[in-house]
Design a protein around this motif. Sequence first.
Motif, PDB file in Angstrom:
ATOM      1  N   GLU A   6      -6.636  -0.621  30.835  1.00 36.20           N
ATOM      2  CA  GLU A   6      -5.968  -0.483  32.129  1.00 36.20           C
ATOM      3  C   GLU A   6      -5.723   0.986  32.463  1.00 36.20           C
ATOM      4  O   GLU A   6      -5.585   1.825  31.564  1.00 36.20           O
ATOM      5  CB  GLU A   6      -4.607  -1.197  32.116  1.00 36.20           C
ATOM      6  N   CYS A  22      -8.643  -2.126  35.769  1.00 32.53           N
ATOM      7  CA  CYS A  22      -8.900  -2.566  34.406  1.00 32.53           C
ATOM      8  C   CYS A  22     -10.406  -2.530  34.200  1.00 32.53           C
ATOM      9  O   CYS A  22     -11.147  -3.222  34.911  1.00 32.53           O
ATOM     10  CB  CYS A  22      -8.357  -3.968  34.189  1.00 32.53           C
ATOM     11  N   TRP A  36      -3.833 -10.478  35.774  1.00 32.61           N
ATOM     12  CA  TRP A  36      -2.845  -9.423  35.551  1.00 32.61           C
ATOM     13  C   TRP A  36      -1.516 -10.076  35.187  1.00 32.61           C
ATOM     14  O   TRP A  36      -1.109 -11.056  35.828  1.00 32.61           O
ATOM     15  CB  TRP A  36      -2.666  -8.559  36.798  1.00 32.61           C
ATOM     16  N   LEU A  81      -5.792  -4.208  40.938  1.00 36.58           N
ATOM     17  CA  LEU A  81      -4.568  -4.802  41.467  1.00 36.58           C
ATOM     18  C   LEU A  81      -3.936  -3.778  42.392  1.00 36.58           C
ATOM     19  O   LEU A  81      -3.439  -2.747  41.934  1.00 36.58           O
ATOM     20  CB  LEU A  81      -3.593  -5.183  40.350  1.00 36.58           C
ATOM     21  N   TYR A  94       2.134  -3.440  32.740  1.00 37.73           N
ATOM     22  CA  TYR A  94       1.161  -4.346  33.330  1.00 37.73           C
ATOM     23  C   TYR A  94      -0.067  -4.450  32.430  1.00 37.73           C
ATOM     24  O   TYR A  94      -0.621  -3.426  32.007  1.00 37.73           O
ATOM     25  CB  TYR A  94       0.761  -3.867  34.718  1.00 37.73           C
ATOM     26  N   CYS A  96      -3.946  -6.376  31.798  1.00 38.29           N
ATOM     27  CA  CYS A  96      -5.006  -7.228  32.311  1.00 38.29           C
ATOM     28  C   CYS A  96      -5.524  -8.099  31.169  1.00 38.29           C
ATOM     29  O   CYS A  96      -5.366  -7.766  29.991  1.00 38.29           O
ATOM     30  CB  CYS A  96      -6.130  -6.436  32.964  1.00 38.29           C
TER      31      CYS A  96
END
Length: 122
Positions: A6, A22, A36, A81, A94, A96
């Motif tokens: 990411e 990602c 995600w 995203l 965050y 992925c």
Amino acid sequence: QVQLVESGGGLVQAGGSLGLSCAASGRTFSSYGMGWFRQAPGKEREFVAAISYSGRTTNYANSVKGRFTISRENAKNTVNLQMNSLKPEDTAVYYCAAQLRGLGQRNGYDYWGQGTQVTVSS
């Protein structure tokens, strides 16, 4: 085997925007549904958004619907995203994730990235 990396995290003010990417290894990216997820301090990891391996189906958590957009670029082996109208409660790491022949589900992912920090200041 799929490796995911990411990028794009950072610090942003409330109301601002940030885009995450990602990058996936391997030549079969188009066979994987992508998702995600995020994990805030002291909380469990939660689903954010997903896109099917075909790209035709997307799925969003209610908390981000209308603000976040997931997309994929199979030629670049990436899933993105786009996060708009960010709120302090969006602060989290965050991640992925990839799922073979995934249809945009909220669970059942096989491969995970290391995560990228997103911090939204008030």
